[in-house]
Design an enzyme around this catalytic site. Structure first.
Site, PDB file in Angstrom:
ATOM      1  N   GLU A  82       0.832  -1.218   0.000  1.00  0.00           N
ATOM      2  CA  GLU A  82       0.000   0.000   0.000  1.00  0.00           C
ATOM      3  C   GLU A  82       0.860   1.260   0.000  1.00  0.00           C
ATOM      4  OE1 GLU A  82      -3.277  -0.063   2.814  1.00  0.00           O
ATOM      5  OE2 GLU A  82      -3.276   2.118   2.947  1.00  0.00           O
ATOM      6  N   LYS A 260      -7.335  -0.902  11.644  1.00  0.00           N
ATOM      7  CA  LYS A 260      -6.731  -1.340  10.375  1.00  0.00           C
ATOM      8  C   LYS A 260      -5.515  -0.478  10.055  1.00  0.00           C
ATOM      9  CE  LYS A 260      -6.193  -1.629   5.697  1.00  0.00           C
ATOM     10  NZ  LYS A 260      -5.365  -0.783   4.843  1.00  0.00           N
ATOM     11  N   ASP A 276       4.572 -14.412  11.742  1.00  0.00           N
ATOM     12  CA  ASP A 276       3.224 -14.866  11.396  1.00  0.00           C
ATOM     13  C   ASP A 276       2.240 -13.706  11.612  1.00  0.00           C
ATOM     14  OD1 ASP A 276       0.702 -15.972  11.347  1.00  0.00           O
ATOM     15  OD2 ASP A 276       1.219 -17.711  12.564  1.00  0.00           O
ATOM     16  N   HIS A 375      -2.087   9.762  -0.601  1.00  0.00           N
ATOM     17  CA  HIS A 375      -2.272   8.513  -1.320  1.00  0.00           C
ATOM     18  C   HIS A 375      -2.137   8.727  -2.824  1.00  0.00           C
ATOM     19  CE1 HIS A 375      -3.482   4.908   0.771  1.00  0.00           C
ATOM     20  NE2 HIS A 375      -4.050   5.640   1.698  1.00  0.00           N
TER      21      HIS A 375
HETATM   22  C1  MEV Z   1      -5.851   3.066   5.165  1.00  0.00           C
HETATM   23  O1  MEV Z   1      -5.150   1.909   4.802  1.00  0.00           O
HETATM   24  C2  MEV Z   1      -5.829   3.269   6.663  1.00  0.00           C
HETATM   25  C3  MEV Z   1      -6.730   4.397   7.197  1.00  0.00           C
HETATM   26  O2  MEV Z   1      -8.038   4.209   6.697  1.00  0.00           O
HETATM   27  C4  MEV Z   1      -6.679   4.308   8.707  1.00  0.00           C
HETATM   28  C5  MEV Z   1      -7.702   5.179   9.399  1.00  0.00           C
HETATM   29  O3  MEV Z   1      -8.745   5.490   8.820  1.00  0.00           O
HETATM   30  O4  MEV Z   1      -7.448   5.507  10.577  1.00  0.00           O
HETATM   31  C6  MEV Z   1      -6.232   5.726   6.721  1.00  0.00           C
END
Ligand code: MEV
Length: 424
Positions: A82, A260, A276, A375
């Protein structure tokens, strides 16, 4: 019709397996060559790691810079597909340096092995019986791994719970195993299997599962960092981050994404060191749900008396340095060497710090300009290259796409044609 039922696929050589997938998927020679490229590894090495091997799946490996953890500077390898993650971690680590960087610690490398006993007539009585055999259980378990014991690890304690389940009461024994510098799944599972017949004998029940728990509440890694309010953009940014954190605390839909983002950093280091990452993922989300009776953020954010931002993270971190892919994968070994860690706990501390940095960067971006701009610039470079831009053209095209907020192939082709026409 093509059949996927293949006997003896595992016995074939690489050539033989390529032949099968080439025919099945109508792959080109170039595709087979791409799949079969094993990079830094020999085919034989990869073939020993998993089954039915045909090649490798390379991931970009980047270096997060600027990390200072417990007073030591680290360059942190991150394997991830990513864009923006490595840059975001590096930026956050730079901002954390203003107040001295990260402090991190661990709880100790103790994993839990579970043994499930069913059909016990007197589950609470059985619990006492098992606990009364604690020392015997520990010595049966420890006989299975004298090397771990020699290094100060091994089975250290026994806990027993009575669970009410849909199929009646079950007695669940937990074997607590200090895994030292190993991730420990093999050691723990072997010990749980060794102990199980004795538990059956003592309780009159029947053992089914004997397996490690990924909810590794006794193998936690923790990190803390202070972010200077001026350095990160002022009071409004601090407040924006606190609003974002409150949102995640109150709402599992947001919290899943909050966590995430943390795992973007955590997994990338875990993968780069050959560990792992499914175990780490499972543990992180289970811990986020278990700790306070609902799915919550793995981090906390608050303001100190100066108005500076204070972040903390706490999560299970079952990573190792010995055994597993970490010991045999040459890239993982080189990455561990680069990190300069001597113990699994040191590695766990670094991973926790990266997770905290990643969360800071995501919340700061989200609470201010949004994440798309960061991004988009890398994405735009990819689009520009796919449209045929080479060398400095890539940056020129990408810049226009980002400025216009039109990161699309058709526009990239137009811009590229325009740049080339102008140059003539
Ligand atoms: C993207 O991979 C991760 C985010 O969505 C984390 C978040 O929203 O805190 C930017």
């Amino acid at each position: 019709m093509k059949s996927s039922e293949l006997s003896g696929f595992y016995r074939k050589s690489g050539e033989g397996r390529w032949q099968v997938i080439r025919n099945f998927g109508e792959l080109t020679d170039a595709e087979i060559a791409t799949i079969g490229n094993t990079g830094a590894l020999d085919f034989d090495q990869v073939d020993r790691m998993i089954e039915n091997v045909v090649g490798t799946m390379p991931l970009p490996l980047g270096i997060a810079v600027n990390f200072r953890i417990n007073g030591t500077d680290r360059l942190v390898p991150m394997a991830i597909e990513e864009p923006s993650v490595v840059a975001a971690a590096s930026n956050a680590a730079k901002l954390a340096r203003v107040k001295g960087g990260f402090t991190a610690s661990t709880s100790g490398p103790v994993m839990i092995g579970q043994i499930q006993i069913v059909g016990v007539p007197d589950p609470h009585g059985a619990r006492m019986t098992i606990l009364a055999h604690r020392d015997e259980i520990l010595s049966i378990a420890n006989e299975k791994d004298p090397v771990l014991v020699k290094f100060g690890g091994g089975a250290k304690d026994v806990e027993v719970r009575v669970l009410q389940t849909a199929r009646g009461p079950m007695v669940i024994a937990h074997l607590l195993v200090d895994c030292r510098d190993a991730m420990g799944a093999n050691a723990v599972n072997t010990m749980a299997e060794a102990v199980a017949p004795h538990l059956e004998r003592w309780t009159g029940g029947r053992v089914y599962l004997r397996i490690i728990s990924n909810l590794a509440v006794r193998r936690l890694a923790r990190a803390r960092a202070a972010f200077d309010k001026e350095a990160i953009g002022g009071e409004a940014v601090v407040d924006g981050i606190l609003e974002a954190y409150a949102f995640a605390e109150a709402d599992p839909f947001r919290c899943a994404t909050h966590n995430k983002g943390i795992m973007n950093g955590v997994d990338a280091v875990v993968i780069a060191t050959g560990n792992d990452w499914r175990a780490v993922e499972a543990g992180a989300h289970a811990y986020a749900a278990w700790k306070s009776g609902g799915y919550r953020p793995l981090t906390t954010w608050e303001k100190d008396a100066n108005g500076d931002l204070i972040g903390t993270i706490e999560l299970p971190m079952p990573v190792g340095l010995v055994g597993g892919a970490t010991a045999v994968h040459p890239t993982a070994r080189a990455n561990v060497h680069l990190l300069g860690v001597k113990t699994a706990q040191e590695l766990a501390e670094i991973v926790a710090a990266v997770g905290l940095a990643q969360n800071f960067a995501a919340l700061r971006a989200l609470a201010t300009e949004g994440i798309q701009r960061g991004h988009m610039s890398l994405h735009a470079r990819n689009i520009a290259a796919t449209a045929g831009a080479v060398g400095h053209e890539i940056d020129e095209v990408a810049e226009v796409l980002v400025r216009e907020r039109k990161v699309r192939m058709d526009r990239a082709a137009e811009v590229l044609a325009h740049i080339r026409a102008k140059r003539k």
